[in-house]
Design a protein around this motif. Structure first.
Motif, PDB file in Angstrom:
ATOM      1  N   ASN A 270      11.556  10.238 -13.813  1.00 26.63           N
ATOM      2  CA  ASN A 270      10.855  11.305 -13.204  1.00 26.63           C
ATOM      3  C   ASN A 270       9.690  10.326 -12.444  1.00 26.63           C
ATOM      4  OD1 ASN A 270      11.277  13.988 -13.703  1.00 26.63           O
ATOM      5  ND2 ASN A 270      10.068  13.075 -15.119  1.00 26.63           N
ATOM      6  N   TRP A 271       9.751  10.137 -10.829  1.00 27.43           N
ATOM      7  CA  TRP A 271       9.275   8.906 -10.104  1.00 27.43           C
ATOM      8  C   TRP A 271       7.514   9.163  -9.500  1.00 27.43           C
ATOM      9  CZ3 TRP A 271      10.806   3.690  -9.027  1.00 27.43           C
ATOM     10  CH2 TRP A 271      12.372   3.771  -9.700  1.00 27.43           C
ATOM     11  N   LEU A 272       6.435   8.353  -9.793  1.00 26.74           N
ATOM     12  CA  LEU A 272       5.108   8.907  -9.688  1.00 26.74           C
ATOM     13  C   LEU A 272       4.841   7.863  -8.733  1.00 26.74           C
ATOM     14  CD1 LEU A 272       4.242   9.285 -13.556  1.00 26.74           C
ATOM     15  CD2 LEU A 272       5.191  11.657 -11.794  1.00 26.74           C
ATOM     16  N   GLN A 273       4.027   8.952  -7.147  1.00 22.60           N
ATOM     17  CA  GLN A 273       3.304   7.300  -6.945  1.00 22.60           C
ATOM     18  C   GLN A 273       1.877   7.138  -7.202  1.00 22.60           C
ATOM     19  OE1 GLN A 273       2.104   9.027  -2.986  1.00 22.60           O
ATOM     20  NE2 GLN A 273       0.489   7.796  -2.261  1.00 22.60           N
ATOM     21  N   LEU A 274       1.495   5.878  -7.815  1.00 19.98           N
ATOM     22  CA  LEU A 274       0.978   4.502  -8.005  1.00 19.98           C
ATOM     23  C   LEU A 274      -0.826   4.493  -7.390  1.00 19.98           C
ATOM     24  CD1 LEU A 274       3.079   2.031 -10.127  1.00 19.98           C
ATOM     25  CD2 LEU A 274       2.020   4.528 -10.685  1.00 19.98           C
ATOM     26  N   THR A 275       0.057   4.386  -5.993  1.00 18.52           N
ATOM     27  CA  THR A 275      -1.102   3.947  -4.955  1.00 18.52           C
ATOM     28  C   THR A 275      -0.048   4.341  -3.317  1.00 18.52           C
ATOM     29  OG1 THR A 275      -3.417   2.193  -4.435  1.00 18.52           O
ATOM     30  CG2 THR A 275      -0.400   1.499  -5.227  1.00 18.52           C
ATOM     31  N   LYS A 276      -1.076   3.756  -2.872  1.00 20.39           N
ATOM     32  CA  LYS A 276      -1.236   4.255  -1.060  1.00 20.39           C
ATOM     33  C   LYS A 276      -1.451   2.928  -0.464  1.00 20.39           C
ATOM     34  CE  LYS A 276      -1.511   6.198   3.335  1.00 20.39           C
ATOM     35  NZ  LYS A 276      -1.760   7.603   3.844  1.00 20.39           N
ATOM     36  N   LEU A 277      -0.755   1.203   0.102  1.00 21.30           N
ATOM     37  CA  LEU A 277      -1.264   0.594   0.905  1.00 21.30           C
ATOM     38  C   LEU A 277      -1.359   0.748   2.028  1.00 21.30           C
ATOM     39  CD1 LEU A 277       0.964  -1.578  -1.204  1.00 21.30           C
ATOM     40  CD2 LEU A 277      -0.768  -1.281  -2.305  1.00 21.30           C
ATOM     41  N   THR A 278      -2.527   0.146   2.887  1.00 24.40           N
ATOM     42  CA  THR A 278      -2.858  -0.036   4.323  1.00 24.40           C
ATOM     43  C   THR A 278      -2.850  -1.236   4.296  1.00 24.40           C
ATOM     44  OG1 THR A 278      -4.648   0.865   4.513  1.00 24.40           O
ATOM     45  CG2 THR A 278      -3.237   2.408   4.708  1.00 24.40           C
ATOM     46  N   ALA A 279      -3.546  -1.503   5.418  1.00 24.93           N
ATOM     47  CA  ALA A 279      -3.788  -2.944   6.146  1.00 24.93           C
ATOM     48  C   ALA A 279      -5.136  -3.302   5.831  1.00 24.93           C
ATOM     49  CB  ALA A 279      -3.010  -3.588   7.388  1.00 24.93           C
ATOM     50  N   ASN A 280      -5.847  -4.036   6.063  1.00 23.06           N
ATOM     51  CA  ASN A 280      -7.577  -3.908   6.207  1.00 23.06           C
ATOM     52  C   ASN A 280      -7.824  -3.909   7.349  1.00 23.06           C
ATOM     53  OD1 ASN A 280      -6.645  -6.822   5.566  1.00 23.06           O
ATOM     54  ND2 ASN A 280      -8.258  -7.391   5.068  1.00 23.06           N
ATOM     55  N   ASP A 281      -7.275  -4.728   8.338  1.00 21.98           N
ATOM     56  CA  ASP A 281      -7.293  -4.570   9.521  1.00 21.98           C
ATOM     57  C   ASP A 281      -6.437  -3.467  10.836  1.00 21.98           C
ATOM     58  OD1 ASP A 281      -4.788  -5.952   9.532  1.00 21.98           O
ATOM     59  OD2 ASP A 281      -5.666  -8.147  10.662  1.00 21.98           O
ATOM     60  N   ALA A 282      -6.005  -2.955   9.679  1.00 22.78           N
ATOM     61  CA  ALA A 282      -5.157  -1.417  11.226  1.00 22.78           C
ATOM     62  C   ALA A 282      -5.155  -1.148  11.899  1.00 22.78           C
ATOM     63  CB  ALA A 282      -4.767  -0.189   9.390  1.00 22.78           C
ATOM     64  N   ALA A 283      -4.756  -1.325  12.481  1.00 24.92           N
ATOM     65  CA  ALA A 283      -4.775  -0.311  14.803  1.00 24.92           C
ATOM     66  C   ALA A 283      -3.338   0.365  14.544  1.00 24.92           C
ATOM     67  CB  ALA A 283      -5.135  -1.436  14.868  1.00 24.92           C
ATOM     68  N   ALA A 284      -3.560   1.163  15.308  1.00 26.20           N
ATOM     69  CA  ALA A 284      -2.539   1.730  16.274  1.00 26.20           C
ATOM     70  C   ALA A 284      -1.507   1.453  16.429  1.00 26.20           C
ATOM     71  CB  ALA A 284      -2.957   2.073  17.527  1.00 26.20           C
ATOM     72  N   GLY A 285      -0.261   1.294  16.350  1.00 29.69           N
ATOM     73  CA  GLY A 285       0.833   0.580  16.851  1.00 29.69           C
ATOM     74  C   GLY A 285       1.267  -0.324  15.709  1.00 29.69           C
ATOM     75  N   ASP A 286       0.369  -0.316  14.892  1.00 31.74           N
ATOM     76  CA  ASP A 286       0.715  -2.096  13.762  1.00 31.74           C
ATOM     77  C   ASP A 286       2.384  -0.982  12.977  1.00 31.74           C
ATOM     78  OD1 ASP A 286      -0.507  -3.977  14.490  1.00 31.74           O
ATOM     79  OD2 ASP A 286      -2.910  -2.934  12.221  1.00 31.74           O
ATOM     80  N   ARG A 287       2.411  -0.662  13.292  1.00 30.44           N
ATOM     81  CA  ARG A 287       4.015  -0.538  12.417  1.00 30.44           C
ATOM     82  C   ARG A 287       3.880  -1.088  11.172  1.00 30.44           C
ATOM     83  NH1 ARG A 287       6.701   2.974  15.446  1.00 30.44           N
ATOM     84  NH2 ARG A 287       8.334   3.336  14.071  1.00 30.44           N
ATOM     85  N   PHE A 288       2.583  -1.032   9.945  1.00 31.25           N
ATOM     86  CA  PHE A 288       2.628  -1.515   8.375  1.00 31.25           C
ATOM     87  C   PHE A 288       3.702  -0.842   8.008  1.00 31.25           C
ATOM     88  CE2 PHE A 288       1.268  -1.733   4.513  1.00 31.25           C
ATOM     89  CZ  PHE A 288       0.462  -3.404   4.428  1.00 31.25           C
ATOM     90  N   GLY A 289       4.715  -1.598   7.045  1.00 32.94           N
ATOM     91  CA  GLY A 289       5.573  -0.950   6.234  1.00 32.94           C
ATOM     92  C   GLY A 289       6.593  -0.912   6.967  1.00 32.94           C
ATOM     93  N   THR A 290       7.238  -2.057   8.450  1.00 36.26           N
ATOM     94  CA  THR A 290       8.165  -2.162   8.339  1.00 36.26           C
ATOM     95  C   THR A 290       9.367  -2.804   7.993  1.00 36.26           C
ATOM     96  OG1 THR A 290       7.079  -2.202  10.615  1.00 36.26           O
ATOM     97  CG2 THR A 290       9.389  -2.970  11.353  1.00 36.26           C
TER      98      THR A 290
END
Length: 135
Positions: A96-116
């Motif tokens: 069973n695979w459990l989600q530990l956390t979600k990561l986002t950029a500290n300076d995230a903005a529209a169109g960045d596509r963090f996670g490419t």
């Protein structure tokens, strides 16, 4: 590690380690995890983000190290359209695979596509943001 690209209507790529593979369902999210058993494959779990919405593209990238999977979702909209994110999952030892956390950029903005693209080594996770226009 092997990388395979399938028809877009089904999956984007596969990351493979001995007895374990992550099938990245690019357009048909979520991501599937399967072990290779005697030359055949069986689905053992389905990775789904806790806050999943349509068109997040969970599985646009993946890195797998032991019981840890880092999975990109470059079209999430937390900080604007397609700002992107990445999710860390862990196998609990029984498949069973459990989600530990979600990561986002500290300076995230529209169109960045963090996670490419994502990579993981030891205690370090690397997540790209292909559309980031910061200098």
């Amino acid at each position: 590690m092997n990388v395979f690209h399938f028809c877009q209507d089904f999956a984007y790529s596969v990351r493979s380690f001995p007895r374990t593979s992550l099938l990245l369902a690019y357009f048909l999210s979520p991501t599937f995890l399967s072990p290779a058993i005697a030359q055949s494959w069986q689905q053992t779990d389905k990775l789904t983000a806790s806050d999943a919405t349509a068109d997040d593209q969970l599985g646009s990238s993946v890195a797998l190290q032991g019981a840890i999977a880092l999975v990109g979702a470059d079209s999430t909209d937390d900080d604007g359209s397609d700002s992107g994110s990445a999710y860390l999952f862990e196998d609990d030892g029984s498949g069973n695979w459990l989600q530990l956390t979600k990561l986002t950029a500290n300076d995230a903005a529209a169109g960045d596509r963090f996670g490419t693209a994502v990579a993981i080594s030891g205690n370090t996770a690397l997540v790209s943001a292909a559309g980031d226009d910061n200098s």
